[in-house]
Design an enzyme around this catalytic site. Structure first.
Site, mmCIF file in Angstrom:
data_model
loop_
_atom_site.group_PDB
_atom_site.id
_atom_site.type_symbol
_atom_site.label_atom_id
_atom_site.label_comp_id
_atom_site.label_asym_id
_atom_site.label_seq_id
_atom_site.Cartn_x
_atom_site.Cartn_y
_atom_site.Cartn_z
ATOM 1 N N GLU A 1 47.513 33.930 48.544
ATOM 2 C CA GLU A 1 46.317 34.501 49.158
ATOM 3 C C GLU A 1 45.325 34.832 47.984
ATOM 4 O O GLU A 1 44.887 36.097 47.889
ATOM 5 C CB GLU A 1 46.536 35.845 49.943
ATOM 6 C CG GLU A 1 47.531 35.415 51.081
ATOM 7 C CD GLU A 1 47.881 36.898 51.735
ATOM 8 O OE1 GLU A 1 47.718 37.914 51.149
ATOM 9 O OE2 GLU A 1 48.217 36.779 52.950
ATOM 10 N N PRO A 2 44.861 34.088 47.344
ATOM 11 C CA PRO A 2 43.877 34.496 45.991
ATOM 12 C C PRO A 2 42.602 34.587 46.589
ATOM 13 O O PRO A 2 42.096 33.539 47.361
ATOM 14 C CB PRO A 2 44.361 33.442 45.152
ATOM 15 C CG PRO A 2 44.635 31.963 45.804
ATOM 16 C CD PRO A 2 45.393 32.595 46.916
ATOM 17 N N GLY A 3 41.884 35.484 46.216
ATOM 18 C CA GLY A 3 40.520 35.625 46.628
ATOM 19 C C GLY A 3 39.485 35.434 45.309
ATOM 20 O O GLY A 3 38.781 34.555 44.989
ATOM 21 N N CYS B 1 19.262 56.120 43.534
ATOM 22 C CA CYS B 1 19.379 57.606 43.112
ATOM 23 C C CYS B 1 20.738 57.986 42.844
ATOM 24 O O CYS B 1 21.179 58.832 43.591
ATOM 25 C CB CYS B 1 18.522 58.319 44.191
ATOM 26 S SG CYS B 1 16.819 57.847 44.368
#
Ligand code: LLP
Length: 452
Positions: free
Chosen positions: A294-296, A380
């Site tokens: 499952e590489p992303g 900020c």
């Protein structure tokens, strides 16, 4: 670190991505802008799938590659991945909805999550997702009930912790014991037996994801060895061979030139993993299961670039309490703070994980003396840093365009509206063409969320 198709125009020195000038992209679509190079994303998807399939075919089995949508998912990207032969891994009902909107066959979708709602489970089961990854004991019964109610047999995996602590940022390591994901490996046999007792469930095997942005491949190998190590006992407990093994994602990418030589090469990792799995199965005397991954980040990270416009610059003398904080800064008397029109709302990774990025002036070439820069956003918060440290021509000035490399993964997907800053659009570029693939937001839309 820029996508493989990125170039500087020879006459003007303007950075081009997908054969389009960064200046033109910003004129047409505004600033800041996420840009994804379609050819690069597709090529990386293809190469990853080819390497894993080739190496596991060498040892006599198959590998299925799921693209991990959490890295960056929209309808277009889901389609690219499916067209390149990948399945899609989703981690929420929302990601599932995007994959379905892209027309992805549910039989090619895997569903993850440590706390899927009963509605999400019922929906996933009813549409026939390929597999649901069980991440808690409670989910065994929940998925079994949903499958019984729908009159189907749902395929499931158990997510386990292999106990391997991947060498990465603590928040990105997921397979040591003291964290929220998965179940202990030493309970897998008992849980497998419980799953097998439910006629509405079909047990596919174990899943383990040891973490993300991993460079050292020994963690993957050790984890694979430990999982395969219990497959014989598991098969005896469930009364049938365990057909699959999912080793998750997590392959790291280089974010800066300094890391370029160290990022794992997927072909090499695939070869090593195929050998380890084959050897471990031979030792255990079991057939080699089918593999899934499952590489992303590996696929989409290097395909992305973020473009920003410089608003202000500020030179700060280095010294006092800051002196010597980074030995590499030693040759610089000052740090130039370069403020851009985005920030931690479009890239939270630097603030969250101390991630490193590389930046370049995108609208022109410059021969000015190098300056130590920190690219900061407009929020900020003093931790609102996009690029903590880089060295670029010191004449960088308001009105310049900056390009930050390798922002394709976990930037848009982790984005926020902090300070009511609208999210930028995502533009896909390819062969000189550009198109919006995720619309940007406007302040008016954000204001309209307030009930008045
Ligand atoms: N499979 C599972 C079960 C996961 O939890 C993940 C990532 C993946 C696959 C994909 O991992 P990849 O190949 O992309 O490393 N927000 C962090 C990363 C969180 C990763 C979460 N899980 C970051 O920006 O670095």
């Amino acid at each position: 670190m820029f996508p493989a198709t990125a170039r500087r125009g020879s006459e003007c020195g303007v950075l081009k991505v997908g054969d389009i000038r960064a200046t033109e992209l910003v004129e047409r679509f505004g600033s800041p802008l996420y840009v994804v190079d379609e050819a690069v994303a597709r090529q990386r998807a293809r190469d990853t799938r080819a390497a894993l399939q080739r190496e596991f075919a060498r040892v006599g089995t198959d590998a299925t590659v799921y693209y991990a949508g959490k890295a960056f998912l929209c309808v277009e990207v889901a389609r690219w991945m499916a067209e390149e032969g990948l399945n899609i891994d989703v981690a929420s009902g929302g990601e599932l909805a995007v994959a379905l909107a892209a027309g992805i066959d549910p039989g090619r979708i895997g569903f993850h999550g440590n706390n899927k709602s009963p509605e999400e489970i019922a929906h996933a089961v009813s549409i026939g997702v390929a597999v649901i990854v069980l991440d808690s004991e409670q989910e065994i019964e929940r998925v079994a009930e949903a499958a019984t109610a729908a009159g189907v047999r749902q395929r499931v995996r158990i997510r386990v912790n292999s106990g391997v602590h991947a060498s990465t940022h603590d928040f990105l390591a997921t397979s040591h014991e003291d964290q929220k994901f998965g179940l202990p490996l030493d309970r897998a046999v008992e849980l497998g037996r419980r799953i097998a007792a439910h006629p509405s469930l079909e047990f596919l095997g174990l899943h383990c994801h040891i973490g993300s942005q991993i460079f050292a491949t020994d963690g993957f190998r050790e984890s694979a060895r430990r999982l395969v190590g219990i497959y014989r006992e598991l098969a005896e407990a469930v009364g049938a061979p365990v057909p699959e093994l999912n080793l998750g994602g997590g392959f790291g990418i280089a974010y800066t030139s300094a890391e370029a030589g160290d990022a794992p090469d997927v072909a090499r990792v695939a070869a090593e993993l195929a050998d380890i799995v084959a050897e471990s199965c031979a030792e255990a005397g079991i057939p080699i299961p089918k593999l899934a991954f499952e590489p992303g980040r590996l696929i989409i990270g290097p395909a992305g670039v973020t473009l920003y416009s410089v608003g202000t610059t500020k030179a700060v003398a280095l010294g006092g309490s800051d002196a010597g904080s980074d030995p590499a800064d030693a040759g610089f008397a000052e740090r130039l703070y370069v403020s851009v029109d985005g920030g931690m709302s479009d890239n939270a990774r630097t603030a969250l994980y101390g991630a490193d990025y590389q930046v370049r002036i995108a609208n022109r070439r410059s021969a000015a003396a190098p300056a130590l820069v920190r690219v900061v956003g407009k929020h900020c918060e003093s931790g609102d840093i996009v690029v903590n440290r880089d060295v670029i021509p010191g004449d960088v000035a308001p009105g310049d365009l900056l390009a930050v490399a390798a922002t394709g993964a976990y930037c848009w997907s982790l984005s926020s509206n902090y300070n009511y800053v609208p999210r930028p659009p995502v533009i896909a570029v390819r062969d000189g063409e550009a198109r919006v693939i995720v619309r940007g937001e406007t302040v008016e839309e954000l204001v309209a969320k307030s009930v008045s």
